[in-house]
Design a protein around this motif. Sequence first.
Motif, PDB file in Angstrom:
ATOM      1  N   ASP A   1      -8.574  14.306   7.820  1.00 27.41           N
ATOM      2  CA  ASP A   1     -10.129  15.217   8.483  1.00 27.41           C
ATOM      3  C   ASP A   1      -9.238  15.226  10.057  1.00 27.41           C
ATOM      4  O   ASP A   1      -7.762  15.373  10.143  1.00 27.41           O
ATOM      5  CB  ASP A   1     -11.073  14.891   8.729  1.00 27.41           C
ATOM      6  N   GLN A   2      -9.525  16.763  10.974  1.00 25.50           N
ATOM      7  CA  GLN A   2      -9.424  16.813  11.904  1.00 25.50           C
ATOM      8  C   GLN A   2      -9.069  16.312  13.097  1.00 25.50           C
ATOM      9  O   GLN A   2      -8.811  16.114  14.164  1.00 25.50           O
ATOM     10  CB  GLN A   2      -9.439  17.890  12.676  1.00 25.50           C
TER      11      GLN A   2
ATOM     12  N   ASN B   1     -13.856  24.067  10.150  1.00 24.44           N
ATOM     13  CA  ASN B   1     -13.086  22.440  10.147  1.00 24.44           C
ATOM     14  C   ASN B   1     -12.453  22.592   8.519  1.00 24.44           C
ATOM     15  O   ASN B   1     -13.038  22.976   7.191  1.00 24.44           O
ATOM     16  CB  ASN B   1     -14.854  21.944   9.498  1.00 24.44           C
TER      17      ASN B   1
ATOM     18  N   VAL C   1      -5.472  16.258   9.724  1.00 19.42           N
ATOM     19  CA  VAL C   1      -5.346  17.487   9.515  1.00 19.42           C
ATOM     20  C   VAL C   1      -4.881  17.657  11.212  1.00 19.42           C
ATOM     21  O   VAL C   1      -6.060  18.181  11.473  1.00 19.42           O
ATOM     22  CB  VAL C   1      -6.408  18.191   8.870  1.00 19.42           C
ATOM     23  N   GLN C   2      -3.695  19.116  10.972  1.00 19.79           N
ATOM     24  CA  GLN C   2      -4.331  19.646  12.252  1.00 19.79           C
ATOM     25  C   GLN C   2      -3.733  20.863  11.889  1.00 19.79           C
ATOM     26  O   GLN C   2      -3.737  21.542  10.547  1.00 19.79           O
ATOM     27  CB  GLN C   2      -2.291  19.563  12.665  1.00 19.79           C
ATOM     28  N   ILE C   3      -4.278  22.060  12.840  1.00 20.66           N
ATOM     29  CA  ILE C   3      -4.555  23.503  12.583  1.00 20.66           C
ATOM     30  C   ILE C   3      -4.007  24.281  13.397  1.00 20.66           C
ATOM     31  O   ILE C   3      -3.664  23.876  14.186  1.00 20.66           O
ATOM     32  CB  ILE C   3      -6.045  24.255  12.032  1.00 20.66           C
TER      33      ILE C   3
ATOM     34  N   ARG D   1     -10.363  19.951   6.067  1.00 18.33           N
ATOM     35  CA  ARG D   1      -9.972  18.286   5.777  1.00 18.33           C
ATOM     36  C   ARG D   1      -9.247  18.034   3.963  1.00 18.33           C
ATOM     37  O   ARG D   1      -9.689  19.433   3.774  1.00 18.33           O
ATOM     38  CB  ARG D   1     -12.051  17.811   4.924  1.00 18.33           C
TER      39      ARG D   1
ATOM     40  N   ALA E   1      -2.530  25.321   8.278  1.00 16.43           N
ATOM     41  CA  ALA E   1      -3.190  23.053   8.233  1.00 16.43           C
ATOM     42  C   ALA E   1      -1.921  22.715   7.739  1.00 16.43           C
ATOM     43  O   ALA E   1      -1.303  23.116   7.039  1.00 16.43           O
ATOM     44  CB  ALA E   1      -4.658  23.555   7.124  1.00 16.43           C
TER      45      ALA E   1
END
Length: 346
Positions: free
Chosen positions: A87-88, A66, A92-94, A68, A129
């Motif tokens: 946040d995702q 998780n 936010v990209q991972i 953020r 991220a």
Amino acid sequence: EDLRAEVFSQTLGELARAYTAAFEATLPAEGLGEARIVQEPEPIVPRFSAAMLRWVGGSNYTDMPNVRVERLMAGDVDDGLWMTWGDQNGEVQIQLDFLPAYGVPALQVPNPVALLQWRLGLFEWNWTASFEAFVSELDDLGARPGTTPEGRYRYVVEGRKRGLTGADNYRLVSAPFTVVPWGGIVVEDLRVEGDGRVSFRIGPVNEVRTFRDGMATDAGDYVVPDEEPPYVVGPIDYPDSYEGGLRWIDPRRNLLRYGSDDRAVHQQYCNRCSFRPWADTAEIASVELTVRGTGGGTRRMLVQRRGDRWFSNSAIARGETAYVAPRGIVDSNGEFNAQRSAEVQR
């Protein structure tokens, strides 16, 4: 029928629970040591770029972190008020680096050396991220405004990583980074006209000759023929993309021509330049020219736009020097010129 379905599902669940426990007992550790950050974001992140964080966590079997981004709303970095900014759900990209593979694309298998490292518990699972700072032509992007505000930010990552005795939770907090306006506006062709007034163009103005042909991300390239002029973007052409991002970030523009040679109906897109919808250009909000007299003192002079050039309202005296100082040009989104222009003297 309800009773049969309930017994069947419970039986499957118990079998899966027992199998999962047995399977997880065979899993190796996910690298030596604890989860840790291996690359902090750059301390200064201008808009039209991205804050990148890289860390060692667990595998995608154990870990779905998780992630953020928090913004400092009050106080100082150590004990101030931090609130979730992105946040995702979009901001936010991972991305996870899997075991290296080899072979033809359709038959890729893990590299034997990496597979052995994984089996021995030595392979480290690296996550990345990305948080983009930008200006959008859209005023409202869900819960966030279309412009990333200036300020202090940080990453917070919460996940799980398997060690020698099982999986444990981890929490990582990055070093803070500061989002600032983009300083890429430039002054071009600064000169003194015959009547003593100073004129210049504002850029950057960029020319594009190579595009993806159509909207598809796998389309072949379309190259503007040499006998045709390039497509011009400006007078302030914002950056389209950034380097060092996730694997699918691709700065190539798409050109949709609708089967017509009339450029008035052509449209340019940039499907993979960024994750969020970045603005392409902007209007000028204010422009000031600095004039240095023969005695060394300076004064500010307003300018007016005529066509693609900007002219001072009056002439400068002989021996005086003119230039555009840093932040002498500000656009409608607050972006500015970070560099002082060249000088001209009458």
